[in-house]
Design a protein around this motif. Sequence first.
Motif, PDB file in Angstrom:
ATOM      1  N   MET A  49      34.040 -29.523  -2.648  1.00 46.93           N
ATOM      2  CA  MET A  49      32.552 -29.028  -1.841  1.00 46.93           C
ATOM      3  C   MET A  49      31.284 -29.803  -2.640  1.00 46.93           C
ATOM      4  SD  MET A  49      34.026 -25.803   0.518  1.00 46.93           S
ATOM      5  CE  MET A  49      32.072 -26.479   1.227  1.00 46.93           C
TER       6      MET A  49
ATOM      7  N   GLN B  42      32.999 -32.070   3.001  1.00 46.94           N
ATOM      8  CA  GLN B  42      32.175 -30.706   3.782  1.00 46.94           C
ATOM      9  C   GLN B  42      33.331 -30.468   4.785  1.00 46.94           C
ATOM     10  OE1 GLN B  42      30.709 -29.204   1.313  1.00 46.94           O
ATOM     11  NE2 GLN B  42      30.504 -31.030   0.161  1.00 46.94           N
TER      12      GLN B  42
ATOM     13  N   ALA C 171      35.178 -26.930   4.683  1.00 42.97           N
ATOM     14  CA  ALA C 171      35.228 -26.153   5.540  1.00 42.97           C
ATOM     15  C   ALA C 171      35.918 -25.825   6.763  1.00 42.97           C
ATOM     16  CB  ALA C 171      33.956 -26.242   6.838  1.00 42.97           C
TER      17      ALA C 171
ATOM     18  N   LEU D 295      29.239 -22.606   0.754  1.00 41.60           N
ATOM     19  CA  LEU D 295      29.250 -23.658   2.196  1.00 41.60           C
ATOM     20  C   LEU D 295      27.841 -23.653   2.474  1.00 41.60           C
ATOM     21  CD1 LEU D 295      31.776 -21.332   3.680  1.00 41.60           C
ATOM     22  CD2 LEU D 295      31.927 -23.492   3.987  1.00 41.60           C
TER      23      LEU D 295
ATOM     24  N   ALA E  44      26.024 -26.809   1.514  1.00 44.92           N
ATOM     25  CA  ALA E  44      26.163 -27.745   2.585  1.00 44.92           C
ATOM     26  C   ALA E  44      25.713 -27.492   4.055  1.00 44.92           C
ATOM     27  CB  ALA E  44      27.831 -27.467   2.525  1.00 44.92           C
ATOM     28  N   LEU E  45      25.773 -26.583   4.477  1.00 42.97           N
ATOM     29  CA  LEU E  45      24.330 -26.257   4.822  1.00 42.97           C
ATOM     30  C   LEU E  45      23.235 -26.432   5.534  1.00 42.97           C
ATOM     31  CD1 LEU E  45      24.631 -24.880   8.037  1.00 42.97           C
ATOM     32  CD2 LEU E  45      24.591 -22.969   7.385  1.00 42.97           C
TER      33      LEU E  45
ATOM     34  N   SER F   8      23.282 -30.611   5.291  1.00 44.78           N
ATOM     35  CA  SER F   8      23.348 -30.936   6.536  1.00 44.78           C
ATOM     36  C   SER F   8      22.488 -31.696   7.543  1.00 44.78           C
ATOM     37  CB  SER F   8      24.510 -29.981   7.342  1.00 44.78           C
ATOM     38  OG  SER F   8      23.986 -29.464   8.107  1.00 44.78           O
TER      39      SER F   8
ATOM     40  N   THR G  66      30.968 -26.390   9.234  1.00 41.60           N
ATOM     41  CA  THR G  66      30.184 -25.187   8.051  1.00 41.60           C
ATOM     42  C   THR G  66      30.632 -23.702   8.443  1.00 41.60           C
ATOM     43  OG1 THR G  66      29.634 -27.093   6.726  1.00 41.60           O
ATOM     44  CG2 THR G  66      28.851 -24.198   6.014  1.00 41.60           C
TER      45      THR G  66
END
Length: 193
Positions: A42, A52, A56, A86, A89-90, A93, A102
């Motif tokens: 990730m 990602q 997830a 996470l 990544a969120l 995004s 995610t």
Amino acid sequence: MVLRQALYALAAMAVPCFEPADATLPQRLNAAQVAQAVVAAMRTDVTQAGLQAAAALAIRNMTERSDAGGAAIAQQFVDAGAGNALMDALAASAIRGAASDTLKALAALARYGGSAAQLLAAGVAEAIMAAVDKHCTRGRMLSADYDGKQVLEPALSAIAALAASAPADSARLSMAGACNAVVSSAVEQCPEV
């Protein structure tokens, strides 16, 4: 591309990846290494939505499908840094589908008390609400259209999991605006309320 395919393969093999309750130390170390490998993948490129989403999915499947108990698996992922990965990544995004995946992984981790408390302390409530603001609001109002629901539903699931699993820490949810989002969503879905 290869990394993403490897993560999808891990997600598909979720049950065999983690040990039974009476696992030996080498088996437990292997499970921890899998969690670390997913998190490391990730972190290679937080902006790559496909990567990602695959990570997830792997986290979610391994946590939810484990015969050994999801709490231990969730804790291994949290210990490996999955919560922060996470959340990163969120935040990065730009695609609702990746944000949705995610949020589902965060919800899977949040279903367990120890993991939920750690996630809340790390700022997951704020990260969830930032994603809701980014992907689900139209002119300062929550949107109940398909695109909004794609992110809002897993966000509400994560909020519910956090509140149920770490009730002592749920004040963070309120401070982050999660309670308002839940109420607004309910009013949007049931205007007669």
